[in-house]
Design a protein around this motif. Sequence first.
Motif, mmCIF file in Angstrom:
data_model
loop_
_atom_site.group_PDB
_atom_site.id
_atom_site.type_symbol
_atom_site.label_atom_id
_atom_site.label_comp_id
_atom_site.label_asym_id
_atom_site.label_seq_id
_atom_site.Cartn_x
_atom_site.Cartn_y
_atom_site.Cartn_z
ATOM 1 N N ASP A 197 -6.987 18.193 -42.002
ATOM 2 C CA ASP A 197 -5.640 17.726 -41.704
ATOM 3 C C ASP A 197 -5.536 16.230 -41.946
ATOM 4 O O ASP A 197 -4.543 15.735 -42.487
ATOM 5 C CB ASP A 197 -5.293 18.062 -40.252
ATOM 6 N N TYR A 200 -5.297 15.547 -45.562
ATOM 7 C CA TYR A 200 -3.950 15.860 -46.059
ATOM 8 C C TYR A 200 -3.029 14.659 -45.895
ATOM 9 O O TYR A 200 -2.319 14.265 -46.833
ATOM 10 C CB TYR A 200 -3.405 17.069 -45.304
ATOM 11 N N TYR A 317 2.642 26.285 -49.490
ATOM 12 C CA TYR A 317 1.386 25.538 -49.481
ATOM 13 C C TYR A 317 1.616 24.197 -48.778
ATOM 14 O O TYR A 317 2.621 23.548 -48.982
ATOM 15 C CB TYR A 317 0.905 25.301 -50.914
ATOM 16 N N GLU A 318 0.699 23.803 -47.933
ATOM 17 C CA GLU A 318 0.729 22.607 -47.087
ATOM 18 C C GLU A 318 1.241 22.895 -45.688
ATOM 19 O O GLU A 318 1.062 22.090 -44.780
ATOM 20 C CB GLU A 318 1.543 21.455 -47.691
ATOM 21 N N ALA A 319 1.908 24.024 -45.470
ATOM 22 C CA ALA A 319 2.348 24.441 -44.127
ATOM 23 C C ALA A 319 3.185 23.387 -43.421
ATOM 24 O O ALA A 319 3.189 23.316 -42.197
ATOM 25 C CB ALA A 319 1.130 24.803 -43.257
ATOM 26 N N MET A 320 3.923 22.569 -44.172
ATOM 27 C CA MET A 320 4.733 21.535 -43.536
ATOM 28 C C MET A 320 5.991 22.104 -42.881
ATOM 29 O O MET A 320 6.558 21.490 -41.975
ATOM 30 C CB MET A 320 5.111 20.466 -44.558
ATOM 31 N N LYS A 514 -2.049 31.979 -44.216
ATOM 32 C CA LYS A 514 -2.626 30.635 -44.121
ATOM 33 C C LYS A 514 -4.146 30.728 -44.075
ATOM 34 O O LYS A 514 -4.710 31.627 -43.442
ATOM 35 C CB LYS A 514 -2.137 29.926 -42.858
ATOM 36 N N ARG A 521 -3.839 24.161 -44.054
ATOM 37 C CA ARG A 521 -2.675 24.010 -44.933
ATOM 38 C C ARG A 521 -2.835 24.754 -46.255
ATOM 39 O O ARG A 521 -1.925 24.755 -47.079
ATOM 40 C CB ARG A 521 -2.398 22.526 -45.178
#
Length: 545
Positions: A197, A200, A317-320, A514, A521
Amino acid sequence: MAHSESDVSSNSSLLDPRADEGWEDVEPEEEKTLPVVSFFSNDTFPDAKSMIEDCKQRYNFDFVGAQKKLDLDFYASIKFVNYIRSEVKKGNPQPDVSSRGLFEDEKYLQPVLEDDALLFSLDDLPSATDHADDSTPHNADDLAKIANLEESLERLQNTQSQYSDFVKRTLEDTWDKRAAGSPEAKKPEMTEHEKGDDSYFKSYSFNDIHKTMLKDTVRTDAYRDFIYGNKHLFKNKTVLDVGCGTGILSMFCARAGAAKVIAVDNSDIVIKAREIVYANKLDSVITVVRGKIEEVTLPVQHVDIIVSEWMGYCLLYEAMLDSVVYARDHYLAPGGLMVPSHCTLRLAPLSDPDFVLDKRDTSFWGDVYGFDMSAMTESEEYNDTNIGVEWVPPESVPAESAIFLDLPLATITPEDLQFTKPFAIELSKGIESLDGWLIWFDTFFLPNAGGTLPEGGVKAEDWAKLGRDGIAFTTGPGGQDTHWHIGIMLMKEQDRLKALSKGQVIAGSVGYKKLESNGGRALEVSIRWDAEGTSVQGEQVWACK
């Protein structure tokens, strides 16, 4: 906010003055003075002196007198302010101010009230010596003490003006660094998940990724056009920008008339974002907050609008989006607007043997200056397990895409973002080979908080043609290439090279999951397919890490 390894080529440039045509009517911002909030209520005052005097008269709290009694320098005064505000926030209307030890902790360098104008105005307060006894000293000890106090005061006055400006620009970053270096604030070693994380967020600290996103005119123009084209929605509103980056979306909102914009980001880019906001004279409207939206304390309870560019490769993608949903659930007022408001995920087959041959050509590694490097073929981008990200021309897509997930940002939940959804696609032409699958997304900006997309879906590239309100763009082959490109999942060799006829229906399911890598992410995509009445079928898993 997903990024590519290279900049996106574009037919237009943000530096082209022609790109600004039509926006000449945007009103220049006037500089404003931040009001000073009382220690004990939500009352605001035009300056620090009047606020301090009100607290003395109404609440019997003499801030300057306490400064003198405790012999506080500028740093200690900052801690003192935040200590008082934290105690009042906890419900204590009479904070104990009998000892400096009560607020020695470095945590009191962290502001309780974002953009606390009092912290920027400490040098405007009456000197502590103004409260001294007017009687004439009668002994050498008194004279020496006064001399020392006057010398200290002179040093303080010489540095406060310069430091006050420094505080206004970079105080929060200074606090972070000081706290990180103090023994009390040392954190335990990060887990692998936390390291991922952290990596990222660090990836968004560098210029190249932000240049790539800003040069993506499909992306940036869509946000600008929607915000500037709907200034009535932003006028006098409070806006939250989640993952603000350089602050471009926040500045669009400020220029559109927002009363307050809170820009949040957890990467070092916030340092540059603050400089950019000040350089454009928007600091009276925009507050830049460093941290994760799930962890920071915002200076407001509710916002009217949430704006964010959260989309990643293959959209999730990135799970934001999880963070944006958290912000929505905790801060968006009832009836508030999400910008953008909707996204749809689309799937289509890929049929292009030449493309696959080019991507799968590993002959280079067989003989490199006389050495066998075939072990390198396992880490090639297109290796049956990785999701490639690249532009694909329309002629490589032999069918209309199918929507397999609709994401209304006003109601979507984190649980909805891991799923298995069915699809059915009819080939619009015969093909010699089914080579893989393509995933892209469409994004919609609807001006009505309760707005919905047409039942059955609509292509973003057709949105304007249909006369719909708002803005839409696609990352698929029906539009201009973007920095997200298109997700490409090539089939294993045993599943390829099978001919299908026009009108053939391919049905199956798409799954999103995920992965723990990259701080949770990373994204895994699984596809199962079956061409009805044929032997063309298969199931495969790919990952975007």
